[in-house]
Design an enzyme around this catalytic site. Sequence first.
Site, PDB file in Angstrom:
ATOM      1  N   ASP A 260       0.899  -0.938  -0.040  1.00 20.91           N
ATOM      2  CA  ASP A 260       0.089  -0.014  -0.069  1.00 20.91           C
ATOM      3  C   ASP A 260       0.896   1.204   0.013  1.00 20.91           C
ATOM      4  O   ASP A 260       1.625   1.452   0.937  1.00 20.91           O
ATOM      5  CB  ASP A 260      -0.939  -0.053   1.182  1.00 20.91           C
ATOM      6  CG  ASP A 260      -1.478   1.152   1.471  1.00 20.91           C
ATOM      7  OD1 ASP A 260      -1.816   1.912   0.519  1.00 20.91           O
ATOM      8  OD2 ASP A 260      -1.845   1.543   2.530  1.00 20.91           O
ATOM      9  N   VAL A 261       0.959   1.999  -0.979  1.00 18.08           N
ATOM     10  CA  VAL A 261       1.660   3.109  -1.279  1.00 18.08           C
ATOM     11  C   VAL A 261       0.843   4.211  -0.816  1.00 18.08           C
ATOM     12  O   VAL A 261      -0.021   4.445  -1.592  1.00 18.08           O
ATOM     13  CB  VAL A 261       2.284   3.396  -2.725  1.00 18.08           C
ATOM     14  CG1 VAL A 261       3.170   4.591  -2.517  1.00 18.08           C
ATOM     15  CG2 VAL A 261       3.050   2.037  -3.177  1.00 18.08           C
TER      16      VAL A 261
ATOM     17  N   ASN B  53      -0.167   8.330   1.076  1.00 19.36           N
ATOM     18  CA  ASN B  53       0.484   9.621   1.117  1.00 19.36           C
ATOM     19  C   ASN B  53       1.679  10.065   1.825  1.00 19.36           C
ATOM     20  O   ASN B  53       2.437  10.658   1.401  1.00 19.36           O
ATOM     21  CB  ASN B  53      -0.731  10.739   1.425  1.00 19.36           C
ATOM     22  CG  ASN B  53      -1.970  10.784   0.622  1.00 19.36           C
ATOM     23  OD1 ASN B  53      -1.773  11.046  -0.575  1.00 19.36           O
ATOM     24  ND2 ASN B  53      -3.188  10.340   1.120  1.00 19.36           N
ATOM     25  N   THR B  54       1.773   9.141   2.922  1.00 16.59           N
ATOM     26  CA  THR B  54       3.094   9.411   3.626  1.00 16.59           C
ATOM     27  C   THR B  54       4.042   8.186   3.724  1.00 16.59           C
ATOM     28  O   THR B  54       5.233   8.372   3.522  1.00 16.59           O
ATOM     29  CB  THR B  54       2.525   9.760   5.030  1.00 16.59           C
ATOM     30  OG1 THR B  54       1.767  10.557   5.210  1.00 16.59           O
ATOM     31  CG2 THR B  54       3.651  10.036   5.963  1.00 16.59           C
TER      32      THR B  54
ATOM     33  N   GLY C  34     -10.558   7.413  -5.182  1.00  8.99           N
ATOM     34  CA  GLY C  34      -9.177   6.743  -4.858  1.00  8.99           C
ATOM     35  C   GLY C  34      -9.197   5.217  -4.757  1.00  8.99           C
ATOM     36  O   GLY C  34     -10.157   4.484  -4.257  1.00  8.99           O
TER      37      GLY C  34
ATOM     38  N   ASP D 272      -7.524   3.141  -2.972  1.00  7.58           N
ATOM     39  CA  ASP D 272      -7.530   2.981  -1.525  1.00  7.58           C
ATOM     40  C   ASP D 272      -8.824   2.691  -1.008  1.00  7.58           C
ATOM     41  O   ASP D 272      -9.210   1.618  -0.261  1.00  7.58           O
ATOM     42  CB  ASP D 272      -6.690   3.709  -0.507  1.00  7.58           C
ATOM     43  CG  ASP D 272      -7.012   5.181  -0.570  1.00  7.58           C
ATOM     44  OD1 ASP D 272      -7.826   5.456  -1.628  1.00  7.58           O
ATOM     45  OD2 ASP D 272      -6.941   5.961   0.229  1.00  7.58           O
ATOM     46  N   ARG D 273      -9.802   3.481  -1.159  1.00  7.42           N
ATOM     47  CA  ARG D 273     -11.016   3.562  -0.945  1.00  7.42           C
ATOM     48  C   ARG D 273     -11.745   2.439  -1.543  1.00  7.42           C
ATOM     49  O   ARG D 273     -12.751   1.621  -1.005  1.00  7.42           O
ATOM     50  CB  ARG D 273     -11.891   4.712  -1.085  1.00  7.42           C
ATOM     51  CG  ARG D 273     -11.290   5.951  -0.446  1.00  7.42           C
ATOM     52  CD  ARG D 273     -11.928   7.485  -0.883  1.00  7.42           C
ATOM     53  NE  ARG D 273     -13.340   7.427  -0.392  1.00  7.42           N
ATOM     54  CZ  ARG D 273     -13.944   8.418  -0.668  1.00  7.42           C
ATOM     55  NH1 ARG D 273     -13.802   9.375  -1.378  1.00  7.42           N
ATOM     56  NH2 ARG D 273     -15.420   8.499  -0.140  1.00  7.42           N
TER      57      ARG D 273
ATOM     58  N   ASP E 194     -11.255   5.321   7.382  1.00 10.10           N
ATOM     59  CA  ASP E 194      -9.929   5.168   7.172  1.00 10.10           C
ATOM     60  C   ASP E 194      -9.145   6.250   7.951  1.00 10.10           C
ATOM     61  O   ASP E 194      -9.207   7.237   7.117  1.00 10.10           O
ATOM     62  CB  ASP E 194      -9.659   4.916   5.982  1.00 10.10           C
ATOM     63  CG  ASP E 194      -8.176   4.673   5.627  1.00 10.10           C
ATOM     64  OD1 ASP E 194      -7.228   4.443   6.632  1.00 10.10           O
ATOM     65  OD2 ASP E 194      -7.518   4.592   4.524  1.00 10.10           O
TER      66      ASP E 194
END
Length: 244
Positions: free
Chosen positions: A6-7, A9-10, A94, A96-97, A117
């Site tokens: 999982d890439v 934002n941070t 996104g 991820d969502r 999340d």
Amino acid sequence: MVLTIDVGNTNVKVAVFKQFNLLDKFVFQKNNFQNNFQIIFKKYPNHSKAVLSSVSMLDEKDIVWLKNQIEIIEINANSVFPFTNKYTTPNTLGIDRMVLAAGAVIEHPNQNILIIDAGTCVTYDFITNKKEYLGGAISPGLSMRYKALHDYTAKLPLLGNNMPDNFIGNSTIQSIHSGVVNGLCYEIEGFISEFSVKNEQFTIILTGGDAIFLANRLKSTIFADENFLLKSLHQLYTYSLQND
């Protein structure tokens, strides 16, 4: 063994799975990408594939390097998902969502679900018991709220996550902690309450880097799992093999 990547934002988060068991987890910053993966590959040399989702751009040289080390299965908007997407702008949703929604539907079939999340941003995602993804909301996460108070004022200090001693802060530091932490908790409880108006029975999943920190502060009954996205990537990979 299968890796899920999982890439965010941070950070980059990596989980190692043997069948359906999560054996290990790694979290590191993107600027040390190759060195950290070399550590993972040395520790788990029997890896076979990696399942990747990314909400942030990786350096092209890192992508090429990784593809030379392991077979990559990248999850994107064209992948097979176990729900109907009702989002009016699906191209902007996104990944991820989408992965979180997929994992929720697979793990909790035929249920109304709210996924929270809590990471750099806090996202809220609603899925019906008919496997329809409706959308949700996006707001600043804890670190972003702390940083905004520091960056957009002249004298407020930059603080990190800390439970406030009291509802009423008796110092500037305690007032910031109360405003940031309690403010986000009240926001989360508000979304839960609003969702419950139309859905008497539903499952709440809290995930992300701040999930465990927030879980003890929330009044609602929730499933708190900071690794839910990494697990959802593995579940979606298995689902895609069965439904390709």
